[in-house]
Scaffold this active site. Structure first.
Site, PDB file in Angstrom:
ATOM      1  N   GLY A  20       0.821  -1.207   0.000  1.00 30.93           N
ATOM      2  CA  GLY A  20       0.000   0.000   0.000  1.00 30.93           C
ATOM      3  C   GLY A  20       0.853   1.255   0.000  1.00 30.93           C
ATOM      4  O   GLY A  20       2.017   1.229   0.411  1.00 30.93           O
ATOM      5  N   ASP A  50      -3.450   4.405   1.471  1.00 32.90           N
ATOM      6  CA  ASP A  50      -3.752   4.527   2.894  1.00 32.90           C
ATOM      7  C   ASP A  50      -3.712   5.992   3.311  1.00 32.90           C
ATOM      8  O   ASP A  50      -2.698   6.660   3.136  1.00 32.90           O
ATOM      9  CB  ASP A  50      -2.730   3.723   3.711  1.00 32.90           C
ATOM     10  CG  ASP A  50      -3.012   3.785   5.205  1.00 32.90           C
ATOM     11  OD1 ASP A  50      -3.784   2.942   5.697  1.00 32.90           O
ATOM     12  OD2 ASP A  50      -2.480   4.689   5.875  1.00 32.90           O
ATOM     13  N   TYR A  55      -4.431  13.230   8.757  1.00 35.66           N
ATOM     14  CA  TYR A  55      -3.333  13.622   7.861  1.00 35.66           C
ATOM     15  C   TYR A  55      -3.660  14.926   7.126  1.00 35.66           C
ATOM     16  O   TYR A  55      -2.768  15.565   6.579  1.00 35.66           O
ATOM     17  CB  TYR A  55      -3.045  12.545   6.800  1.00 35.66           C
ATOM     18  CG  TYR A  55      -2.663  11.184   7.330  1.00 35.66           C
ATOM     19  CD1 TYR A  55      -2.264  11.000   8.661  1.00 35.66           C
ATOM     20  CD2 TYR A  55      -2.719  10.066   6.500  1.00 35.66           C
ATOM     21  CE1 TYR A  55      -1.932   9.742   9.135  1.00 35.66           C
ATOM     22  CE2 TYR A  55      -2.382   8.802   6.974  1.00 35.66           C
ATOM     23  CZ  TYR A  55      -1.997   8.640   8.293  1.00 35.66           C
ATOM     24  OH  TYR A  55      -1.678   7.391   8.748  1.00 35.66           O
ATOM     25  N   LYS A  84      -9.273   6.653   8.238  1.00 39.95           N
ATOM     26  CA  LYS A  84      -9.243   6.326   9.662  1.00 39.95           C
ATOM     27  C   LYS A  84      -9.996   7.362  10.494  1.00 39.95           C
ATOM     28  O   LYS A  84      -9.948   8.555  10.197  1.00 39.95           O
ATOM     29  CB  LYS A  84      -7.790   6.230  10.162  1.00 39.95           C
ATOM     30  CG  LYS A  84      -6.912   5.311   9.339  1.00 39.95           C
ATOM     31  CD  LYS A  84      -5.500   5.180   9.890  1.00 39.95           C
ATOM     32  CE  LYS A  84      -4.556   4.535   8.885  1.00 39.95           C
ATOM     33  NZ  LYS A  84      -4.020   5.498   7.914  1.00 39.95           N
ATOM     34  N   HIS A 117      -8.286   4.853  14.385  1.00 36.64           N
ATOM     35  CA  HIS A 117      -6.879   5.205  14.169  1.00 36.64           C
ATOM     36  C   HIS A 117      -5.990   4.887  15.369  1.00 36.64           C
ATOM     37  O   HIS A 117      -4.865   4.398  15.233  1.00 36.64           O
ATOM     38  CB  HIS A 117      -6.786   6.697  13.839  1.00 36.64           C
ATOM     39  CG  HIS A 117      -5.525   7.090  13.126  1.00 36.64           C
ATOM     40  ND1 HIS A 117      -5.463   8.120  12.227  1.00 36.64           N
ATOM     41  CD2 HIS A 117      -4.265   6.587  13.178  1.00 36.64           C
ATOM     42  CE1 HIS A 117      -4.224   8.234  11.770  1.00 36.64           C
ATOM     43  NE2 HIS A 117      -3.487   7.319  12.331  1.00 36.64           N
TER      44      HIS A 117
END
Length: 323
Positions: A20, A50, A55, A84, A117
């Site tokens: 990934g 991912d 993020y 997540k 997460h």
């Protein structure tokens, strides 16, 4: 190499590509880098992407995926996309709205995998890292079994194909697996995993429960201040790893990735360097001997780069357990 064929079956019947592409951008790097890197990763053959709400790159990554669908490189069903649920959204009533916000940012109808997460709950609100006047993270108290039930509802609603967890220890996994009325088992546990922290006990535990281990920081770690312990040795300079790389005419990075794939671990790589992104796909072009695998097992030193210490005072902080 045709990456599309290299997949692992999850316990709910869906398939996850074993390699990934990770999209967390270090603070000093512009978000636009995530757009270019993800587009390039899809062009060279990555099909598993991912990402995560925290993020703050889901808009860019979604744009990259949609542009590669629009130009005919891939169809939506070729892409395996993970998002997540962040720590400020662990209260059950916040779970589906959080996923819907990710989908809106991505401009996608569904994600393939949605993970809790990190098992430490924080004060809900707009702030992703809510702090008090002394700069300490404000924690919350949530029963993760209730959070899990909310994820099950997201799967039933078709917002995500599969559901799993990240950064859980085996006791936290047990708690969900033993929950009365469990509808879906977690399909995976995404954790830090590399030759210096090979997670062999957690891996054995997960395999015995038909849960896939997904490895992040598989090459050690990009040393992001505040998140990563700066004092640890650099994994890719390890003499054993370098010797095996030389013997196989590969890079230490490729050896570290291949190691995971041969133990049945799904592995994520993160790079914003086109040459390296492309190079990582060569992980399917060679094999490590049983002796090599054994030698790499031998360099485990229980070194965790991502201690995620802001949660250390929380009863659900996962890393106080041995595994």
């Amino acid at each position: 190499m045709d990456l599309k064929s290299q997949k692992v079956k999850l316990n709910d019947g869906h398939f996850i590509p074993v390699l990934g592409f990770g999209t967390a951008v270090p603070p000093e790097v512009p978000r636009s880098e995530a757009l270019e890197a993800t587009k390039f990763a899809i062009e060279v053959g990555f099909r598993h992407i991912d990402c995560a709400r925290v993020y703050q790159t889901e808009e860019q990554v979604g744009q990259a995926i949609r542009s590669k669908i629009a130009d005919g490189t891939v169809k939506r069903e070729d892409i395996f996309y993970t998002s997540k649920l962040w720590c400020t959204f662990l209260r059950p009533d916040l779970v589906q709205p959080a996923l819907e916000k990710s989908l809106k940012d991505l401009q996608l109808d569904y994600v393939d995998l949605y993970l809790i997460h990190f098992p430490v709950s924080m004060k809900p609100g707009e702030e992703l890292l809510p702090k008090d006047e002394n700069g300490k993270i404000i924690l919350d108290s949530v029963d993760l079994c209730r959070t899990w039930e909310a994820l099950e509802k997201c799967k039933d609603a078709g917002l995500t194909k599969s559901i799993g967890v990240s950064n859980f220890n085996h006791k936290q996994l047990e708690k969900i697996l033993n929950k009365p009325g469990l509808k879906y088992k977690p399909v995976c546990n995404q954790v830090e995993c590399h030759p210096y922290l090979n997670q062999s006990k957690l891996l054995d535990f997960c395999k015995s429960r038909d849960i896939v281990l997904v490895a992040y920081s598989a090459l050690g770690s990009q040393r992001i201040k505040g998140w990563v312990n700066q004092n640890h040795p650099v994994l890719l300079e390890d003499p054993v790893l370098c010797a095996i790389a030389k013997k196989n005419k590969q890079t230490p990075a490729l050896v570290a990735l291949r190691y995971q794939i041969q133990r049945g671990v799904v592995v994520l790589i993160k790079s914003f360097n086109k040459k390296r992104i492309k190079e990582n796909i060569q992980v399917f072009d060679f094999e490590l001997s049983p002796e090599d695998m054994k030698a790499i097992d031998g360099i485990h030193r229980n070194i965790r780069y991502n201690e995620i210490l802001f949660g250390v005072d929380h009863p659900d902080y996962p890393f106080s357990e041995e595994y």
